[in-house]
Structures are given as structure tokens and as C-alpha cells.
Design a protein around this motif. Sequence first.
Motif, PDB file in Angstrom:
ATOM      1  N   ARG A  35       0.851  20.231 -22.833  1.00  0.00           N
ATOM      2  CA  ARG A  35       0.650  18.777 -22.789  1.00  0.00           C
ATOM      3  C   ARG A  35       0.863  18.147 -24.169  1.00  0.00           C
ATOM      4  NH1 ARG A  35      -3.934  15.716 -19.627  1.00  0.00           N
ATOM      5  NH2 ARG A  35      -2.292  14.468 -18.754  1.00  0.00           N
ATOM      6  N   ARG A  84      -6.001  13.962 -29.359  1.00  0.00           N
ATOM      7  CA  ARG A  84      -6.532  13.443 -28.083  1.00  0.00           C
ATOM      8  C   ARG A  84      -6.319  11.931 -27.996  1.00  0.00           C
ATOM      9  NH1 ARG A  84      -9.532  16.327 -24.329  1.00  0.00           N
ATOM     10  NH2 ARG A  84     -10.395  14.328 -23.684  1.00  0.00           N
ATOM     11  N   PHE A  85      -6.582  11.228 -29.075  1.00  0.00           N
ATOM     12  CA  PHE A  85      -6.396   9.786 -29.114  1.00  0.00           C
ATOM     13  C   PHE A  85      -4.929   9.422 -28.879  1.00  0.00           C
ATOM     14  CE2 PHE A  85      -5.332   6.001 -31.631  1.00  0.00           C
ATOM     15  CZ  PHE A  85      -6.160   5.060 -31.032  1.00  0.00           C
ATOM     16  N   ILE A 127      -2.499  11.229 -27.505  1.00  0.00           N
ATOM     17  CA  ILE A 127      -2.051  11.597 -26.157  1.00  0.00           C
ATOM     18  C   ILE A 127      -2.562  10.587 -25.133  1.00  0.00           C
ATOM     19  CG2 ILE A 127      -2.332  13.313 -24.309  1.00  0.00           C
ATOM     20  CD1 ILE A 127      -2.233  15.455 -26.551  1.00  0.00           C
ATOM     21  N   THR A 128      -3.836  10.234 -25.227  1.00  0.00           N
ATOM     22  CA  THR A 128      -4.414   9.259 -24.296  1.00  0.00           C
ATOM     23  C   THR A 128      -3.681   7.927 -24.377  1.00  0.00           C
ATOM     24  OG1 THR A 128      -6.578  10.334 -24.481  1.00  0.00           O
ATOM     25  CG2 THR A 128      -6.543   8.073 -23.641  1.00  0.00           C
ATOM     26  N   ASN A 129      -3.444   7.451 -25.585  1.00  0.00           N
ATOM     27  CA  ASN A 129      -2.736   6.172 -25.748  1.00  0.00           C
ATOM     28  C   ASN A 129      -1.307   6.244 -25.226  1.00  0.00           C
ATOM     29  OD1 ASN A 129      -4.900   4.865 -26.800  1.00  0.00           O
ATOM     30  ND2 ASN A 129      -4.223   4.952 -28.916  1.00  0.00           N
ATOM     31  N   ARG A 130      -0.608   7.321 -25.509  1.00  0.00           N
ATOM     32  CA  ARG A 130       0.771   7.440 -25.058  1.00  0.00           C
ATOM     33  C   ARG A 130       0.837   7.524 -23.539  1.00  0.00           C
ATOM     34  NH1 ARG A 130       4.984  10.530 -28.594  1.00  0.00           N
ATOM     35  NH2 ARG A 130       4.515   8.727 -29.880  1.00  0.00           N
ATOM     36  N   LEU A 131      -0.075   8.269 -22.910  1.00  0.00           N
ATOM     37  CA  LEU A 131      -0.079   8.387 -21.453  1.00  0.00           C
ATOM     38  C   LEU A 131      -0.451   7.060 -20.797  1.00  0.00           C
ATOM     39  CD1 LEU A 131      -1.639  11.944 -20.960  1.00  0.00           C
ATOM     40  CD2 LEU A 131       0.772  11.259 -20.718  1.00  0.00           C
ATOM     41  N   ARG A 132      -1.383   6.323 -21.387  1.00  0.00           N
ATOM     42  CA  ARG A 132      -1.753   5.002 -20.862  1.00  0.00           C
ATOM     43  C   ARG A 132      -0.558   4.041 -20.959  1.00  0.00           C
ATOM     44  NH1 ARG A 132      -7.706   4.429 -23.477  1.00  0.00           N
ATOM     45  NH2 ARG A 132      -8.776   5.731 -21.957  1.00  0.00           N
TER      46      ARG A 132
END
Length: 184
Positions: A108, A171-172, A174-179
Motif C-alpha cells: 500500500r 499514514r497521514f 496515504i490517508t490524504n492521497r486516498l481521500r
Amino acid sequence: MKSVLAKLATDFLSTIVFLVVYLVTDNVLLATGVAIAGAIAQAIRARVKGEALGFMTWASLALAIVLGGATLLTHDPRFVLAKPAIAHFAIGAIMLKRGWMLRYMPARVTEVIPEYVTLAGYAWALLMFALGAGTIAIASTGDIKLWATYVTVVAAGAKIAAFAIQYVVFRFLITNRLRAAARA
């Protein structure tokens, strides 16, 4: 994780032995002699058992003998105290290879933020060079207690902090890019 820690302990066994013997006896020459003997015994044991020794273990053995020998001949602990710095510089140089960290990351992470993983690899190299320079600076004072504190608390703490920061930042990101991808 357990096997990684065991491998690191094996690679840096002579430094660990030196530190423990010195802390128990307060005798630099004795600690140096025991560390050299331990490094040689480690290599002999591995050869007898037919185990392959990695590059870092061989390098650690060579450094223990050369720098430890210089310490014993000159009665100057600064030689043996510089050994961890050389390891930091070598590891830092290896970490300058573009993308070295990608193989250690979960799928991921490598799929979503590969460019940040590469950037983090360079940051780790910089950290290794900084820790190596700090080790040399501390070793040059000849203060073994200060050196012991630096290699056990400062150097280890810096690596743990860097790992924790990297985890949170990844984590930050990845979360932002997926959002952002979900909104698009």
C-alpha cells in the motif's frame, strides 16, 4: 521484528560486548580485549557451524580488530569508540541508493506514496551521517561514559523517533492521497 533485532545484535556484537564489559569493569583495555576476542569467537563459531556471515559482521570483526588493536597499542580509547561511527557512515552510504527503502515497505505504501518513500530513504541516510559525525565528536573527547550515553540513548533514540515520525507522516500522506483520489 525479532529476527531483525537478532541480526542487528549479531552485526554489532563486539560493540555491545565492549559496552557491557566497560560498564561492569570501568576498564577500557579489558573491554577492548574482550570485544576483540568476542568478535573473533563469533566468526569462528559461525564458520564451524557452517553459517554464512554477512558483510556487516565481517566489517564489524575487521573494525574490532583494527581499532581495538590501535586502542590496546596506544592505550587510547578513542580508536575503539569511533567504530560505531564507521558503521553509521557505511550504512548511510548504502542508504544513498535511490529507492532502497521501497523493498521494505508494505505494498500500500509503495503503491500510494513511492516518491515519499524514496525521500525518506535519503532522510535516513542523512540521519546515519549525522549520528556518525556525532559519534566521532563524542569519541574524540575520550569520555567513555558520555560516549556510552550517546550510542545507547541518543543514537538509538534518534532512530526510534525517526521511525515513529516516518510512520505517522506516511499514514497521514496515504490517508490524504486516498481521500483525494476518492473525491476525484
